[in-house]
Write an enzyme that holds these catalytic residues in place. Structure first.
Site: not given
Ligand code: KIV
Length: 293
Positions: A111, A140, A142, A209
């Site tokens: 992330d 990932k 956002e 989400e």
């Molecule tokens: O940071 C995370 O764990 C997430 C999930 C909730 C999709 O983005």
């Protein structure tokens, strides 16, 4: 397992599941697309350290997300806003080490934290490289709108990207709290537009989400080459994701309505994760009625 392949006992747990590599094939982007095309649900779970990642992989989870939710569940922060790139690099490396040592096959997603891709496409690339070099297979990020250009820039440079729309925790202050998104006609239209822009930019997965089940079902149908992964978004998405600590019941506050405590009926962490995988695959989890937003 023969004596020869049995890993030696160690005082701190062992990740070397077997000396022989697993018969399961490594999960790849083509494999995820194959699952989606075959109508088989994709399973995703967060993990932040080597042991939990190895256990989740052994339980059959296809995608492990080193989510910035670690800010809340590991660091004790009140939101994900304070998570740094260095923290994400460290945990991504821990998870990658765990998967490597246990001959894991899961697809590893790192992330990108708040502030690590917002300044410019070049900054996003530098941040993504840090996570990829720590062992991630995909990053990932956002949000929609301006992020489509960032996604395109990364994908053109060989970095697979998972997008994330709906409730985007990094912008919790702008959203006014952890609220369901896309409930109004205007909100739903924006979410649809942004999802298609992200697909067109090359996003290979899209986390949805806390959006109404009907909206995510529609998007799952129309996004032909970007499987959706839901969390609080109904059962029709191409896959599901949960935060590990939540699904193990390790949440001392009020559990979000869309989470199920899989530990309740399981005798072990691995058993709980296996139950999650089976429930997602059989479309027994989530139950739409539980979160008809
Ligand atoms: O940071 C995370 O764990 C997430 C999930 C909730 C999709 O983005």
């Amino acid at each position: 397992m023969s004596a020869e392949t049995t890993p030696p006992a160690t005082p701190y747990g062992t990740l070397a599941r077997a000396a022989v590599p697993s018969a399961r094939k490594p999960v790849s982007l083509p494999r995820l697309r194959e699952l989606h095309a075959a109508g088989e649900k994709i399973t995703m779970l967060t993990a932040y350290d080597a042991t939990f990642a190895a256990v989740a992989d052994a339980a059959g989870v296809e995608c492990i997300l080193v989510g910035d939710s670690l800010g809340m569940v590991c660091q004790g922060l009140t939101s994900t806003v304070g998570v740094t790139l260095e923290t994400m690099r460290h945990h991504t490396e821990c998870v990658a080490n765990g998967l490597r040592r246990s001959h894991g096959v899961a697809w590893l997603i790192g992330d990108l934290p708040f502030g690590s891709y917002h300044e410019s496409k070049e900054q996003a690339l530098r941040s993504a490289v840090v996570l990829m070099q720590a062992g991630a297979h995909m990053v990932k990020l956002e949000g929609g709108g301006w992020t489509a250009d960032v996604v395109r820039f990364l994908v053109e440079r060989g970095i697979p990207v998972c997008a994330h729309l709906g409730l985007t925790p990094q912008t919790v202050h702008a959203l006014g709290g952890y609220r369901v998104q896309g409930k109004t006609d205007e909100g739903a239209a924006r979410l649809k537009r942004e999802a298609h822009e992200l697909q067109d930019a090359g996003a290979a997965l899209l986390v949805l989400e806390m959006v109404p089940a009907a909206l995510s079902a529609g998007l799952t149908q129309t996004l032909t080459h970007c499987p959706t992964i839901g969390i609080g978004a109904g059962s029709a998405t191409a896959g599901q994701v949960l935060v590990l600590h939540d699904m193990l019941g390790m949440n001392l506050g009020k559990m979000p309505r869309f989470v199920h405590n899989f530990m309740q009926d399981a005798g072990s962490v691995r058993g709980a994760i296996e139950a999650y995988v089976q429930a997602v695959k059989a479309v027994r989890f989530p139950v739409d009625a539980v979160h008809a937003w």
